[in-house]
Enzyme design. Structure first.
Site, PDB file in Angstrom:
ATOM      1  N   ASP A   1     -17.137   0.123  14.643  1.00  0.00           N
ATOM      2  CA  ASP A   1     -16.568   0.280  13.304  1.00  0.00           C
ATOM      3  C   ASP A   1     -17.384  -0.510  12.290  1.00  0.00           C
ATOM      4  O   ASP A   1     -17.579  -1.712  12.453  1.00  0.00           O
ATOM      5  CB  ASP A   1     -15.118  -0.214  13.294  1.00  0.00           C
ATOM      6  CG  ASP A   1     -14.488  -0.093  11.925  1.00  0.00           C
ATOM      7  OD1 ASP A   1     -13.921   0.967  11.622  1.00  0.00           O
ATOM      8  OD2 ASP A   1     -14.570  -1.071  11.134  1.00  0.00           O
TER       9      ASP A   1
ATOM     10  N   TYR B   1     -20.160  -4.017   4.534  1.00  0.00           N
ATOM     11  CA  TYR B   1     -20.486  -5.079   5.481  1.00  0.00           C
ATOM     12  C   TYR B   1     -21.970  -5.413   5.512  1.00  0.00           C
ATOM     13  O   TYR B   1     -22.357  -6.467   6.016  1.00  0.00           O
ATOM     14  CB  TYR B   1     -20.049  -4.685   6.901  1.00  0.00           C
ATOM     15  CG  TYR B   1     -18.592  -4.346   7.067  1.00  0.00           C
ATOM     16  CD1 TYR B   1     -17.638  -4.678   6.101  1.00  0.00           C
ATOM     17  CD2 TYR B   1     -18.161  -3.679   8.208  1.00  0.00           C
ATOM     18  CE1 TYR B   1     -16.306  -4.343   6.274  1.00  0.00           C
ATOM     19  CE2 TYR B   1     -16.830  -3.349   8.383  1.00  0.00           C
ATOM     20  CZ  TYR B   1     -15.906  -3.678   7.416  1.00  0.00           C
ATOM     21  OH  TYR B   1     -14.598  -3.347   7.591  1.00  0.00           O
TER      22      TYR B   1
ATOM     23  N   LYS C   1     -17.506   3.487   6.110  1.00  0.00           N
ATOM     24  CA  LYS C   1     -16.513   3.586   5.040  1.00  0.00           C
ATOM     25  C   LYS C   1     -17.150   3.682   3.656  1.00  0.00           C
ATOM     26  O   LYS C   1     -18.205   3.077   3.401  1.00  0.00           O
ATOM     27  CB  LYS C   1     -15.588   2.357   5.072  1.00  0.00           C
ATOM     28  CG  LYS C   1     -14.947   2.083   6.427  1.00  0.00           C
ATOM     29  CD  LYS C   1     -14.064   0.846   6.388  1.00  0.00           C
ATOM     30  CE  LYS C   1     -13.591   0.451   7.776  1.00  0.00           C
ATOM     31  NZ  LYS C   1     -14.652  -0.211   8.563  1.00  0.00           N
TER      32      LYS C   1
ATOM     33  N   HIS D   1     -12.331   3.151   2.111  1.00  0.00           N
ATOM     34  CA  HIS D   1     -12.109   1.768   2.522  1.00  0.00           C
ATOM     35  C   HIS D   1     -10.832   1.181   1.923  1.00  0.00           C
ATOM     36  O   HIS D   1     -10.091   0.463   2.594  1.00  0.00           O
ATOM     37  CB  HIS D   1     -13.328   0.922   2.111  1.00  0.00           C
ATOM     38  CG  HIS D   1     -13.536  -0.290   2.943  1.00  0.00           C
ATOM     39  ND1 HIS D   1     -14.783  -0.807   3.211  1.00  0.00           N
ATOM     40  CD2 HIS D   1     -12.668  -1.112   3.573  1.00  0.00           C
ATOM     41  CE1 HIS D   1     -14.672  -1.892   3.967  1.00  0.00           C
ATOM     42  NE2 HIS D   1     -13.391  -2.097   4.194  1.00  0.00           N
TER      43      HIS D   1
END
Length: 319
Positions: free
Chosen positions: A59, A64, A93, A126
């Protein structure tokens, strides 16, 4: 070396399936508030270790800033013959600054380029809160306040549906949607979301939201083990763990899996990655499950204060 044990797979409403546990790849970057101290390169090593341990669900997210590491690790394991792309279930996302429909495809293609992949298995919105469009993940005005966009979540989701039709994405989902947002989306979408990824753990078990989503055929995928709440130090969880010869973190993950949820614990430590996956050799009793259910405090670890003033702030209602 014998092949690793794999996690069971959970069927989704579009005919696909997802592994019952995954590896999270969050690394604190532009959005403040995390206590993550991992460094660049740690995620790549973690994904390599996770695949060796049996994980097939990874994931990630554009936010990130680790998609490139995920992609390199998966590519390395494919080149070694350890896995095929079809074996892997890759999630990423759409971030809040690209909710405007004309920006959605470009954002998805950026993630695909970062990953070095032609498609992702699951693409999530997200958060339901649109931020001002532009290069900043969390755009702020001169007064320091976060700048929002008035893009409707339904318009964003319709643009995401086009990604499925173009073959860039196999399945769609959302993350951090509340009950009202889920009802509204489910009443208007042409491609039903397969997952709503939310904070869930024994201190916030999300029973009502899970029930609503399950009635619509939507899975829930918890992204938090309650680390910031020191849940791993909970004496009740430790006592349950002792009866099974398992650590508190394994008890939490087993509780989530037995609740038919799909947890995605994050770690960059080999031993913890392996420990988190070692939850399919024991079962919690009905009494264990009831004991853990009773720990619920409806206590949220991530209030996402950056979106507190947004009309779609998801935590303004009970669930």
């Amino acid at each position: 070396m014998s092949p690793p044990q794999l996690a069971p797979r959970v069927p989704l409403n579009d005919g696909t399936s997802i592994p019952a546990i995954g590896l999270g790849t969050y690394r604190a970057t532009a959005i403040a508030g995390g206590d993550d101290n991992s460094t660049l390169g740690d995620v790549e090593k973690a994904v390599l270790e996770a695949i060796d341990a049996g994980y097939r669900l990874i994931d990630g997210a554009l936010l990130y800033e680790t998609e490139d590491q995920v992609g390199r690790a998966v590519a390395a394991k494919i080149s070694q013959g350890a896995v095929t792309r079809a074996d892997m279930y890759i999630v990423t996302k759409l971030w809040n600054n690209a909710h405007r429909p004309d920006l959605v495809e470009a954002a998805c293609r950026q993630s695909l380029a970062n990953l070095g992949m032609d498609y992702v298995d699951l693409y999530l919105m997200h958060w339901p809160t649109a931020f001002k469009e532009g290069p900043d993940y969390v755009p702020r005005g001169a007064d320091g306040q976060v700048l929002y966009s008035d893009v409707d979540i339904l318009d964003t989701y319709r643009a995401m549906e086009e990604l499925v039709r173009k073959g860039l994405v196999k399945s769609l989902g959302v993350s951090n949607f509340n009950s009202a947002q889920m009802r509204r989306l489910l009443g208007s979408c042409s491609i039903k979301p397969v997952i709503n990824q939310v904070e869930a753990h024994p201190y916030l078990n999300q029973k009502r939201l899970v029930a609503l989503c399950r009635a619509a055929g939507v899975q829930e995928s918890p992204w938090s083990l309650g680390k910031q709440e020191r849940l791993l130090d909970d004496k009740t969880l430790a006592a349950v763990g002792r009866t099974h010869g398992k650590a508190p973190g394994q008890v939490i993950l087993r509780y989530l899996v037995q609740s038919n949820l799909i947890p995605i614990p994050k770690s960059v430590t080999k031993a913890r990655i392996q420990e988190n996956f070692s939850i399919f050799d024991f079962e919690l009793s009905p009494q264990d499950m009831a004991t853990i259910d009773a720990l619920n405090k409806d206590r949220r670890i991530c209030p996402f204060t950056e979106a507190l003033g947004h009309p779609e702030y998801p935590f303004a209602i009970d669930y």
